[in-house]
Design a protein around this motif. Sequence first.
Motif, PDB file in Angstrom:
ATOM      1  N   GLY A 265       0.792  -1.242   0.000  1.00 38.56           N
ATOM      2  CA  GLY A 265       0.000   0.000   0.000  1.00 38.56           C
ATOM      3  C   GLY A 265       0.817   1.280   0.000  1.00 38.56           C
ATOM      4  N   VAL A 266       2.135   1.189  -0.277  1.00 42.23           N
ATOM      5  CA  VAL A 266       2.943   2.414  -0.225  1.00 42.23           C
ATOM      6  C   VAL A 266       3.052   3.066  -1.613  1.00 42.23           C
ATOM      7  CG1 VAL A 266       4.210   2.000   1.912  1.00 42.23           C
ATOM      8  CG2 VAL A 266       5.024   0.967  -0.154  1.00 42.23           C
ATOM      9  N   ILE A 267       1.909   3.444  -2.117  1.00 42.61           N
ATOM     10  CA  ILE A 267       1.800   3.971  -3.480  1.00 42.61           C
ATOM     11  C   ILE A 267       2.543   5.303  -3.636  1.00 42.61           C
ATOM     12  CG2 ILE A 267       0.079   4.830  -5.153  1.00 42.61           C
ATOM     13  CD1 ILE A 267      -1.852   2.802  -3.627  1.00 42.61           C
ATOM     14  N   GLU A 268       2.394   6.174  -2.657  1.00 42.83           N
ATOM     15  CA  GLU A 268       3.011   7.511  -2.766  1.00 42.83           C
ATOM     16  C   GLU A 268       4.536   7.419  -2.710  1.00 42.83           C
ATOM     17  OE1 GLU A 268       1.563  10.328  -3.651  1.00 42.83           O
ATOM     18  OE2 GLU A 268      -0.242   9.114  -3.852  1.00 42.83           O
ATOM     19  N   ASP A 269       5.056   6.466  -1.944  1.00 47.82           N
ATOM     20  CA  ASP A 269       6.506   6.267  -1.888  1.00 47.82           C
ATOM     21  C   ASP A 269       7.049   5.951  -3.283  1.00 47.82           C
ATOM     22  OD1 ASP A 269       6.168   6.388   0.846  1.00 47.82           O
ATOM     23  OD2 ASP A 269       7.604   4.798   1.257  1.00 47.82           O
ATOM     24  N   LEU A 270       6.334   5.080  -3.962  1.00 48.76           N
ATOM     25  CA  LEU A 270       6.777   4.626  -5.279  1.00 48.76           C
ATOM     26  C   LEU A 270       6.855   5.806  -6.261  1.00 48.76           C
ATOM     27  CD1 LEU A 270       7.290   1.614  -5.781  1.00 48.76           C
ATOM     28  CD2 LEU A 270       5.254   1.626  -7.192  1.00 48.76           C
ATOM     29  N   LYS A 271       5.862   6.667  -6.161  1.00 49.21           N
ATOM     30  CA  LYS A 271       5.817   7.835  -7.037  1.00 49.21           C
ATOM     31  C   LYS A 271       7.005   8.759  -6.726  1.00 49.21           C
ATOM     32  CE  LYS A 271       2.369  11.020  -8.645  1.00 49.21           C
ATOM     33  NZ  LYS A 271       1.427  11.965  -8.109  1.00 49.21           N
ATOM     34  N   TYR A 272       7.220   8.999  -5.456  1.00 47.28           N
ATOM     35  CA  TYR A 272       8.308   9.891  -5.037  1.00 47.28           C
ATOM     36  C   TYR A 272       9.669   9.312  -5.446  1.00 47.28           C
ATOM     37  CZ  TYR A 272      11.432  12.411  -1.859  1.00 47.28           C
ATOM     38  OH  TYR A 272      12.459  13.165  -1.336  1.00 47.28           O
ATOM     39  N   CYS A 273       9.859   8.007  -5.216  1.00 52.88           N
ATOM     40  CA  CYS A 273      11.150   7.380  -5.533  1.00 52.88           C
ATOM     41  C   CYS A 273      11.459   7.432  -7.034  1.00 52.88           C
ATOM     42  CB  CYS A 273      11.166   5.920  -5.071  1.00 52.88           C
ATOM     43  SG  CYS A 273      11.141   5.709  -3.282  1.00 52.88           S
ATOM     44  N   SER A 274      10.438   7.593  -7.867  1.00 51.20           N
ATOM     45  CA  SER A 274      10.666   7.594  -9.317  1.00 51.20           C
ATOM     46  C   SER A 274      10.936   8.996  -9.867  1.00 51.20           C
ATOM     47  CB  SER A 274       9.471   6.971 -10.041  1.00 51.20           C
ATOM     48  OG  SER A 274       8.346   7.790  -9.883  1.00 51.20           O
ATOM     49  N   GLU A 275      10.876  10.010  -9.005  1.00 51.91           N
ATOM     50  CA  GLU A 275      11.172  11.360  -9.489  1.00 51.91           C
ATOM     51  C   GLU A 275      12.684  11.509  -9.667  1.00 51.91           C
ATOM     52  OE1 GLU A 275       9.019  14.624  -7.845  1.00 51.91           O
ATOM     53  OE2 GLU A 275       7.544  13.259  -6.991  1.00 51.91           O
ATOM     54  N   ILE A 276      13.069  12.310 -10.652  1.00 53.09           N
ATOM     55  CA  ILE A 276      14.510  12.394 -10.939  1.00 53.09           C
ATOM     56  C   ILE A 276      15.029  13.820 -10.746  1.00 53.09           C
ATOM     57  CG2 ILE A 276      14.174  12.622 -13.468  1.00 53.09           C
ATOM     58  CD1 ILE A 276      16.729  10.675 -13.609  1.00 53.09           C
ATOM     59  N   ASP A 277      16.221  13.914 -10.131  1.00 55.00           N
ATOM     60  CA  ASP A 277      16.942  15.188  -9.967  1.00 55.00           C
ATOM     61  C   ASP A 277      16.145  16.236  -9.189  1.00 55.00           C
ATOM     62  OD1 ASP A 277      18.846  13.964 -11.582  1.00 55.00           O
ATOM     63  OD2 ASP A 277      18.227  15.011 -13.400  1.00 55.00           O
ATOM     64  N   ILE A 278      15.417  15.826  -8.179  1.00 54.94           N
ATOM     65  CA  ILE A 278      14.625  16.820  -7.437  1.00 54.94           C
ATOM     66  C   ILE A 278      15.351  17.327  -6.182  1.00 54.94           C
ATOM     67  CG2 ILE A 278      12.350  16.105  -8.287  1.00 54.94           C
ATOM     68  CD1 ILE A 278      11.992  14.645  -5.539  1.00 54.94           C
ATOM     69  N   LEU A 279      16.386  16.595  -5.731  1.00 56.11           N
ATOM     70  CA  LEU A 279      17.110  17.038  -4.527  1.00 56.11           C
ATOM     71  C   LEU A 279      18.585  17.247  -4.834  1.00 56.11           C
ATOM     72  CD1 LEU A 279      15.763  14.764  -1.626  1.00 56.11           C
ATOM     73  CD2 LEU A 279      14.822  16.901  -2.492  1.00 56.11           C
ATOM     74  N   ASP A 280      19.095  18.384  -4.360  1.00 59.14           N
ATOM     75  CA  ASP A 280      20.514  18.673  -4.563  1.00 59.14           C
ATOM     76  C   ASP A 280      21.276  18.287  -3.294  1.00 59.14           C
ATOM     77  OD1 ASP A 280      22.838  19.595  -5.656  1.00 59.14           O
ATOM     78  OD2 ASP A 280      22.449  21.704  -5.177  1.00 59.14           O
ATOM     79  N   VAL A 281      21.341  17.002  -3.031  1.00 59.38           N
ATOM     80  CA  VAL A 281      21.996  16.545  -1.806  1.00 59.38           C
ATOM     81  C   VAL A 281      22.947  15.399  -2.149  1.00 59.38           C
ATOM     82  CG1 VAL A 281      20.128  14.931  -1.197  1.00 59.38           C
ATOM     83  CG2 VAL A 281      21.605  15.807   0.596  1.00 59.38           C
ATOM     84  N   LEU A 282      24.111  15.407  -1.484  1.00 54.72           N
ATOM     85  CA  LEU A 282      25.124  14.398  -1.772  1.00 54.72           C
ATOM     86  C   LEU A 282      25.447  13.615  -0.499  1.00 54.72           C
ATOM     87  CD1 LEU A 282      27.141  13.434  -4.054  1.00 54.72           C
ATOM     88  CD2 LEU A 282      28.815  14.870  -2.862  1.00 54.72           C
ATOM     89  N   PRO A 283      24.804  12.466  -0.284  1.00 56.87           N
ATOM     90  CA  PRO A 283      25.141  11.674   0.901  1.00 56.87           C
ATOM     91  C   PRO A 283      26.513  11.036   0.724  1.00 56.87           C
ATOM     92  CG  PRO A 283      22.942  11.122   0.034  1.00 56.87           C
ATOM     93  CD  PRO A 283      23.677  11.897  -1.028  1.00 56.87           C
ATOM     94  N   MET A 284      27.454  11.422   1.608  1.00 58.10           N
ATOM     95  CA  MET A 284      28.823  10.914   1.508  1.00 58.10           C
ATOM     96  C   MET A 284      29.239  10.327   2.856  1.00 58.10           C
ATOM     97  SD  MET A 284      32.366  12.840   0.507  1.00 58.10           S
ATOM     98  CE  MET A 284      31.611  13.785  -0.759  1.00 58.10           C
ATOM     99  N   GLN A 285      29.910   9.179   2.795  1.00 62.36           N
ATOM    100  CA  GLN A 285      30.320   8.526   4.042  1.00 62.36           C
ATOM    101  C   GLN A 285      31.415   9.345   4.743  1.00 62.36           C
ATOM    102  OE1 GLN A 285      30.757   3.980   4.733  1.00 62.36           O
ATOM    103  NE2 GLN A 285      32.781   4.659   4.112  1.00 62.36           N
ATOM    104  N   ARG A 286      31.204   9.637   6.037  1.00 60.30           N
ATOM    105  CA  ARG A 286      32.220  10.386   6.796  1.00 60.30           C
ATOM    106  C   ARG A 286      33.090   9.436   7.602  1.00 60.30           C
ATOM    107  NH1 ARG A 286      28.183  13.591  10.914  1.00 60.30           N
ATOM    108  NH2 ARG A 286      26.669  14.230   9.390  1.00 60.30           N
TER     109      ARG A 286
END
Length: 241
Positions: free
Chosen positions: A215-236
């Motif tokens: 039932g996590v329909i909205e998650d699926l939609k959000y996960c399929s969006e491209i280039d919407i966040l300018d964030v770089l998760p990097m291991q510290r």
Amino acid sequence: MKLFIYHTPELTPTDKMPACAIAVDVLRATTTMATALNNGAEAVQVFSDLEQLMGESEKWPADKRIRAGERGGAKVDGFDMGNSPLDCTPENVTGKRIFISTTNGTRALQRVQNSPIVLTAALINRQAVVEFLLDKQPETIGIVGSGWEGSYSLEDSVCAGAIAHSLLTKTGISATDFAGNDEVFAAMALYLQWENQLHQLLKSASHGQRLLRLGVIEDLKYCSEIDILDVLPMQREPGVL
Ligand code: 3SL
């Protein structure tokens, strides 16, 4: 710059680490991590073992931590949240450390955590990752898909292809010089076939189907969006982004 794509952690060699490793779990771990960091989380700390997560997070002030756990797509009993990126609102995560354990995303990250540079990528922050790579020009890059319990997954492959295609276009290197293995060509072909229908592709993928059944329909939609966040998760440090 030479790019290698591995579809699962199991297929990823550990004898020779790439200069830059990128773990991908579009559905949903690396989408959740990017969203949490974008929305002000202090850090994301990743665990494979739930007991270890409980022990480490216990050392953190209760009002500054969130325990996030997923098994089989569902929230772990007693945890503050599961693995939904949509729960990572600024109200929920700002200033907090997210202690997280997920089934497959965690394994991908741990497989490459000894690389000199470790990033996570999802469709939502694809371009931020590409910009970093263009700037740093690492000699070798390894993208590791999380898959599902050792099997191939479409959504991680299409994200790897999206990164590869953007890098190749922007560097102008010849495809044969750029591709370290055949998976790079296959992933780019997949992306080019589906770039305008990513939501449809994710809905067709076996893990997308599993999430739809949950039932996590909205998650699926959000996960399929491209280039919407300018964030770089990097291991510290190992396991901490
Ligand atoms: O396997 C994982 O790491 C998760 O991302 C799976 S789920 O999307 O939370 O079900």
